[in-house]
Design a protein around this motif. Structure first.
Motif, mmCIF file in Angstrom:
data_model
loop_
_atom_site.group_PDB
_atom_site.id
_atom_site.type_symbol
_atom_site.label_atom_id
_atom_site.label_comp_id
_atom_site.label_asym_id
_atom_site.label_seq_id
_atom_site.Cartn_x
_atom_site.Cartn_y
_atom_site.Cartn_z
ATOM 1 N N THR A 128 0.841 -1.195 0.000
ATOM 2 C CA THR A 128 0.000 0.000 0.000
ATOM 3 C C THR A 128 0.883 1.254 0.000
ATOM 4 O O THR A 128 2.078 1.174 0.291
ATOM 5 N N PRO A 129 0.295 2.412 -0.302
ATOM 6 C CA PRO A 129 1.086 3.650 -0.215
ATOM 7 C C PRO A 129 1.684 3.856 1.181
ATOM 8 O O PRO A 129 2.845 4.238 1.306
ATOM 9 N N GLY A 133 2.345 1.452 3.367
ATOM 10 C CA GLY A 133 3.355 0.412 3.543
ATOM 11 C C GLY A 133 4.677 0.782 2.886
ATOM 12 O O GLY A 133 5.751 0.588 3.462
ATOM 13 N N GLU A 157 2.703 -3.345 6.010
ATOM 14 C CA GLU A 157 3.572 -2.849 4.944
ATOM 15 C C GLU A 157 3.247 -3.484 3.590
ATOM 16 O O GLU A 157 3.316 -2.821 2.571
ATOM 17 N N HIS A 158 2.923 -4.761 3.592
ATOM 18 C CA HIS A 158 2.688 -5.483 2.341
ATOM 19 C C HIS A 158 1.251 -5.413 1.840
ATOM 20 O O HIS A 158 0.924 -6.004 0.811
ATOM 21 N N GLY A 159 0.383 -4.699 2.549
ATOM 22 C CA GLY A 159 -0.995 -4.561 2.103
ATOM 23 C C GLY A 159 -1.856 -5.770 2.376
ATOM 24 O O GLY A 159 -2.886 -5.967 1.743
ATOM 25 N N LYS A 197 -6.294 -0.674 6.512
ATOM 26 C CA LYS A 197 -5.626 0.530 6.987
ATOM 27 C C LYS A 197 -5.612 0.540 8.512
ATOM 28 O O LYS A 197 -6.547 0.056 9.153
ATOM 29 N N SER A 244 -4.909 3.749 2.002
ATOM 30 C CA SER A 244 -4.168 2.492 1.982
ATOM 31 C C SER A 244 -4.990 1.267 2.366
ATOM 32 O O SER A 244 -4.446 0.279 2.830
ATOM 33 N N ASP A 245 -6.294 1.317 2.172
ATOM 34 C CA ASP A 245 -7.102 0.132 2.423
ATOM 35 C C ASP A 245 -6.961 -0.792 1.226
ATOM 36 O O ASP A 245 -7.385 -0.451 0.122
ATOM 37 N N PRO A 246 -6.347 -1.969 1.397
ATOM 38 C CA PRO A 246 -6.112 -2.855 0.257
ATOM 39 C C PRO A 246 -7.350 -3.593 -0.243
ATOM 40 O O PRO A 246 -7.329 -4.203 -1.301
ATOM 41 N N ARG A 247 -8.438 -3.528 0.504
ATOM 42 C CA ARG A 247 -9.662 -4.235 0.114
ATOM 43 C C ARG A 247 -10.826 -3.249 0.100
ATOM 44 O O ARG A 247 -11.716 -3.304 0.939
#
Length: 123
Positions: free
Chosen positions: A2-3, A5, A37-39, A43, A73-76
């Motif tokens: 993520t940004p 991360g 860090e890796h998403g 968040k 930065s929410d990956p989902r």
């Protein structure tokens, strides 16, 4: 990743901080911090963001940047297109289907175009 991360990883690398040392200082597991860090984690909470800012001892612009990056930065992410024009549903479904096939520079160009058009509409 993520940004947020990417930013955390860069800040740790620039300061020579090991992931396990930062995790211990933040009172979280190394696995959690790595996943953040890796998403692989959503968040972080506002409280966690504040702890990260305090850990790196940053103020003003850099602290605001960390908060801004946490927000995006929410990956989902879920996009609700109910009540919007059919083009909104098509756009979100096409993006979901094709995002993995886009090059990073194409993603940046699309993001910049969306921001540009959204700002134009507000003006």
């Amino acid at each position: 990743m993520t940004p947020l991360g990417a930013k955390l990883r860069k800040m740790r690398a620039d300061r020579g901080i090991a992931l396990k040392d930062m995790a211990k200082a933040l009172n979280v597991s190394s696995a959690y911090l790595s996943a953040l860090e890796h998403g692989k984690r959503g968040k972080p909470t506002w409280f966690m963001v504040q702890r990260i800012i305090a850990y790196f001892n940053v103020i003003w612009d850099e602290a605001e940047e960390i908060q801004r990056l946490a927000e995006i930065s929410d990956p989902r992410i879920t996009i609700d297109t109910a009540g919007l024009p059919p083009q909104a549903t098509e756009l979100t479904n096409r993006l979901a289907a094709e995002i993995a096939n886009l090059a990073p520079e194409d993603m940046t160009a699309l993001k910049d175009e969306i921001i540009r058009r959204a700002l134009r509409k507000k003006a």
